[in-house]
Write a protein that holds these residues in place. Structure first.
Motif, PDB file in Angstrom:
ATOM      1  N   ARG A  46       0.813  -1.203   0.000  1.00 50.63           N
ATOM      2  CA  ARG A  46       0.000   0.000   0.000  1.00 50.63           C
ATOM      3  C   ARG A  46       0.850   1.257   0.000  1.00 50.63           C
ATOM      4  N   ALA A  47       2.101   1.129   0.408  1.00 50.04           N
ATOM      5  CA  ALA A  47       3.033   2.252   0.435  1.00 50.04           C
ATOM      6  C   ALA A  47       4.425   1.682   0.671  1.00 50.04           C
ATOM      7  N   SER A  48       5.423   2.518   0.466  1.00 48.83           N
ATOM      8  CA  SER A  48       6.795   2.090   0.759  1.00 48.83           C
ATOM      9  C   SER A  48       6.964   1.882   2.264  1.00 48.83           C
ATOM     10  N   THR A  49       7.997   1.111   2.623  1.00 49.49           N
ATOM     11  CA  THR A  49       8.179   0.767   4.034  1.00 49.49           C
ATOM     12  C   THR A  49       8.386   2.000   4.907  1.00 49.49           C
ATOM     13  N   ASN A  50       9.209   2.939   4.450  1.00 51.35           N
ATOM     14  CA  ASN A  50       9.450   4.139   5.254  1.00 51.35           C
ATOM     15  C   ASN A  50       8.209   5.003   5.382  1.00 51.35           C
ATOM     16  N   VAL A  51       7.391   5.021   4.317  1.00 53.65           N
ATOM     17  CA  VAL A  51       6.141   5.791   4.372  1.00 53.65           C
ATOM     18  C   VAL A  51       5.175   5.151   5.359  1.00 53.65           C
ATOM     19  N   PRO A 107      -5.528  11.679  14.279  1.00 54.56           N
ATOM     20  CA  PRO A 107      -6.082  10.334  14.451  1.00 54.56           C
ATOM     21  C   PRO A 107      -5.795   9.448  13.246  1.00 54.56           C
ATOM     22  N   LYS A 108      -5.483   8.199  13.496  1.00 51.06           N
ATOM     23  CA  LYS A 108      -5.135   7.267  12.429  1.00 51.06           C
ATOM     24  C   LYS A 108      -6.411   6.645  11.871  1.00 51.06           C
ATOM     25  N   THR A 109      -6.593   6.739  10.560  1.00 51.78           N
ATOM     26  CA  THR A 109      -7.812   6.220   9.911  1.00 51.78           C
ATOM     27  C   THR A 109      -7.587   4.876   9.237  1.00 51.78           C
ATOM     28  N   ASN A 110      -6.334   4.443   9.071  1.00 57.16           N
ATOM     29  CA  ASN A 110      -5.966   3.230   8.344  1.00 57.16           C
ATOM     30  C   ASN A 110      -6.235   3.331   6.851  1.00 57.16           C
ATOM     31  N   ILE A 111      -6.631   4.514   6.382  1.00 60.21           N
ATOM     32  CA  ILE A 111      -6.744   4.792   4.951  1.00 60.21           C
ATOM     33  C   ILE A 111      -5.518   5.608   4.569  1.00 60.21           C
ATOM     34  N   MET A 112      -4.669   5.011   3.760  1.00 59.27           N
ATOM     35  CA  MET A 112      -3.355   5.589   3.515  1.00 59.27           C
ATOM     36  C   MET A 112      -3.424   7.016   2.962  1.00 59.27           C
ATOM     37  N   LEU A 113      -4.338   7.264   2.048  1.00 59.31           N
ATOM     38  CA  LEU A 113      -4.405   8.592   1.440  1.00 59.31           C
ATOM     39  C   LEU A 113      -4.752   9.649   2.484  1.00 59.31           C
ATOM     40  N   ILE A 114      -5.753   9.354   3.316  1.00 55.99           N
ATOM     41  CA  ILE A 114      -6.149  10.309   4.357  1.00 55.99           C
ATOM     42  C   ILE A 114      -5.026  10.485   5.377  1.00 55.99           C
ATOM     43  N   ASP A 115      -4.405   9.384   5.772  1.00 59.38           N
ATOM     44  CA  ASP A 115      -3.289   9.481   6.715  1.00 59.38           C
ATOM     45  C   ASP A 115      -2.131  10.270   6.112  1.00 59.38           C
ATOM     46  N   GLY A 116      -1.924  10.130   4.797  1.00 59.35           N
ATOM     47  CA  GLY A 116      -0.880  10.904   4.131  1.00 59.35           C
ATOM     48  C   GLY A 116      -1.163  12.391   4.169  1.00 59.35           C
ATOM     49  N   PHE A 117      -2.420  12.758   3.964  1.00 53.65           N
ATOM     50  CA  PHE A 117      -2.792  14.177   4.058  1.00 53.65           C
ATOM     51  C   PHE A 117      -2.636  14.682   5.488  1.00 53.65           C
ATOM     52  N   ASP A 165       3.553   8.707  -3.110  1.00 59.93           N
ATOM     53  CA  ASP A 165       3.932   7.303  -2.944  1.00 59.93           C
ATOM     54  C   ASP A 165       2.699   6.423  -2.769  1.00 59.93           C
ATOM     55  N   VAL A 166       1.731   6.876  -1.974  1.00 62.20           N
ATOM     56  CA  VAL A 166       0.501   6.112  -1.761  1.00 62.20           C
ATOM     57  C   VAL A 166      -0.281   5.986  -3.070  1.00 62.20           C
ATOM     58  N   LEU A 167      -0.368   7.061  -3.830  1.00 61.45           N
ATOM     59  CA  LEU A 167      -1.092   7.028  -5.100  1.00 61.45           C
ATOM     60  C   LEU A 167      -0.438   6.083  -6.096  1.00 61.45           C
ATOM     61  N   THR A 201      -7.257  -9.678  -5.600  1.00 60.40           N
ATOM     62  CA  THR A 201      -6.452  -8.489  -5.901  1.00 60.40           C
ATOM     63  C   THR A 201      -5.501  -8.168  -4.763  1.00 60.40           C
ATOM     64  N   GLU A 202      -5.995  -8.197  -3.541  1.00 60.28           N
ATOM     65  CA  GLU A 202      -5.147  -7.880  -2.397  1.00 60.28           C
ATOM     66  C   GLU A 202      -4.066  -8.926  -2.201  1.00 60.28           C
ATOM     67  N   THR A 203      -4.387 -10.180  -2.482  1.00 62.77           N
ATOM     68  CA  THR A 203      -3.366 -11.215  -2.362  1.00 62.77           C
ATOM     69  C   THR A 203      -2.287 -11.048  -3.428  1.00 62.77           C
ATOM     70  N   THR A 204      -2.699 -10.696  -4.661  1.00 65.92           N
ATOM     71  CA  THR A 204      -1.739 -10.535  -5.757  1.00 65.92           C
ATOM     72  C   THR A 204      -0.783  -9.381  -5.494  1.00 65.92           C
ATOM     73  N   PHE A 205      -1.309  -8.281  -4.972  1.00 61.21           N
ATOM     74  CA  PHE A 205      -0.488  -7.081  -4.769  1.00 61.21           C
ATOM     75  C   PHE A 205      -0.054  -6.895  -3.314  1.00 61.21           C
ATOM     76  N   GLU A 206      -0.321  -7.901  -2.484  1.00 64.48           N
ATOM     77  CA  GLU A 206       0.021  -7.805  -1.056  1.00 64.48           C
ATOM     78  C   GLU A 206      -0.548  -6.523  -0.447  1.00 64.48           C
ATOM     79  N   TRP A 207      -1.749  -6.222  -0.866  1.00 60.16           N
ATOM     80  CA  TRP A 207      -2.484  -5.079  -0.326  1.00 60.16           C
ATOM     81  C   TRP A 207      -3.156  -5.548   0.958  1.00 60.16           C
ATOM     82  N   LYS A 208      -2.663  -5.135   2.089  1.00 60.24           N
ATOM     83  CA  LYS A 208      -3.087  -5.701   3.364  1.00 60.24           C
ATOM     84  C   LYS A 208      -4.439  -5.154   3.801  1.00 60.24           C
TER      85      LYS A 208
END
Length: 378
Positions: free
Chosen positions: A207-212, A221-231, A241-243, A322-329
């Motif tokens: 879903r993002a690079s390891t450092n990100v 507050p953490k939403t677990n939605i990468m785009l919102i957390d990035g903002f 990176d998330v996009l 899809t999530e299994t193929t791309f390791e999208w957790k």
């Protein structure tokens, strides 16, 4: 002549203003008002029945999942067989209540669902916490996939309908069939091979690079939605990176639904363009673009709303691959992990949640269609 009859020279009393007053006084509905009220009552009755069917549908699906899981044996023996002694397995079964009668286990399972308790995984983690954490990732993937599906399926379906039986129409129909029939994991692997491995334009997985990911762990507050957390983190590099990580999974999952949308828009728009009111609009001298966009396209979209809503719910099924193929957790990735570990309690909890989600989506779709389409009868 009786006293109640009017003679030839008698002027009848005006009733144009008195009749509506008497109608209101005695509760007689005005013309057209009764029909509107009866439709509203029918709509409320219809939605009430559909609302009551949600727990019934969820209960049936949860029951089927429970007994199918028990057909394969108890989850402790299935997961720990060969790694623990029989005595250790019996101790775990006793602690989990799996040595009780099957109906008692079923009652505990259903009553737990009513309290919002989806059970515990074998690592003693609440499934409700798993759904909250990983479900946000699945919703994010579905959001990106829907953007792809709408951006590809609807414009191409409209173009195919307005260029019927042309070479481009034939090509688009073939594309729709391939997009719908191709397995999601195959499309995902093909996209990874071309754009990640061969060209190196996009990331391979995650879903993002390891450092990100490490940086976004500290967002509050953490939403677990990468785009919102990035903002919320406020770093443009993290958002980019998330996009980038979302592009390939969104295309792989979105093309499946785009093929369905393309065919539905094409078929419904062709049928609508044959309608009498479209011919009347053309006879008034309106341009082809105005006739298609203002008159035909909007009405053609009404029957598609039902299928679109259900496709959003069914995306959860495609999200597993899809999530299994791309390791999208996300939730699908976690479900595949629990299946591999034979953690049947966790599997039935996640599947029960998906069943409730699909039932709610079905109700929302029925409500939307009933509100926007006056032709629907209840």
């Amino acid at each position: 002549m009786t006293s109640g009859e009017a003679g030839p020279g008698t002027i009848a009393a005006p009733e144009t203003k008195q009749a509506p007053a008497r109608a209101r006084r005695f509760g007689v509905p005005r013309p057209g008002k009764g029909r509107s009220d009866s439709r509203q009552l029918a709509l409320l009755r219809y939605l009430g029945v559909r609302l009551l069917l949600i727990p019934v549908t969820a209960w049936i699906l949860a029951t089927v999942v429970f007994f199918l899981m028990r057909v394969a044996g108890d989850p402790i023996s299935a997961a720990m067989g060969g790694r623990m002694t029989q005595e250790q397995i019996e101790i775990r079964k006793e602690a989990a209540g799996l040595n009780r009668p099957i109906l008692s286990q079923y009652w505990d399972y259903i009553s737990g669902l009513l309290r919002g308790d989806f059970g515990r995984s074998q690592d003693n983690r609440q499934i409700s916490d798993v759904i909250t954490t990983y479900g946000a990732a699945s919703l994010e993937l579905m959001f990106w996939a829907l953007i792809v599906a709408f951006a590809v399926g609807i414009p191409l379906g409209r173009y195919a309908a307005t260029h019927r039986d042309s070479v481009s129409d034939t090509g688009l129909r073939l594309f729709a069939i391939l997009a719908y029939a191709a397995p999601v994991f195959f499309v995902g692997l093909l996209l990874k091979l071309i754009f990640a491995v061969k060209l190196g334009w996009l990331p391979v997985a995650g879903r993002a690079s390891t450092n990100v990911e490490l940086q976004l762990q500290h967002v509050s507050p953490k939403t677990n939605i990468m785009l919102i957390d990035g903002f919320l983190y406020g770093d443009t590099g993290n958002i980019i990176d998330v996009l980038k990580h979302a592009v390939l999974p969104a295309i792989a999952l979105g093309l499946l639904t785009a093929g369905i949308f393309l065919r539905l828009v094409r078929i419904n728009l062709i049928q609508t363009l044959r309608s009498d009111y479209v011919d009347a609009a053309r006879a008034r001298g309106l341009s082809r673009r105005v006739v298609t966009g203002r008159h035909a396209f909007r009405n053609a979209m009404i029957p598609i709303v039902t299928v679109m809503g259900m496709q959003i719910a069914m995306m959860l099924g495609g999200a597993v691959l899809t999530e299994t193929t791309f390791e999208w957790k996300g939730l699908g990735y976690q479900l595949a992990t629990y299946l591999g570990a034979r953690d049947f309690v966790a599997v039935q909890g996640i599947v029960a949640f998906i069943a409730i989600f699909i039932a709610l989506m079905s109700f929302l779709v029925d409500t939307l269609v009933a509100l926007i389409d006056p032709r629907v009868r209840f």
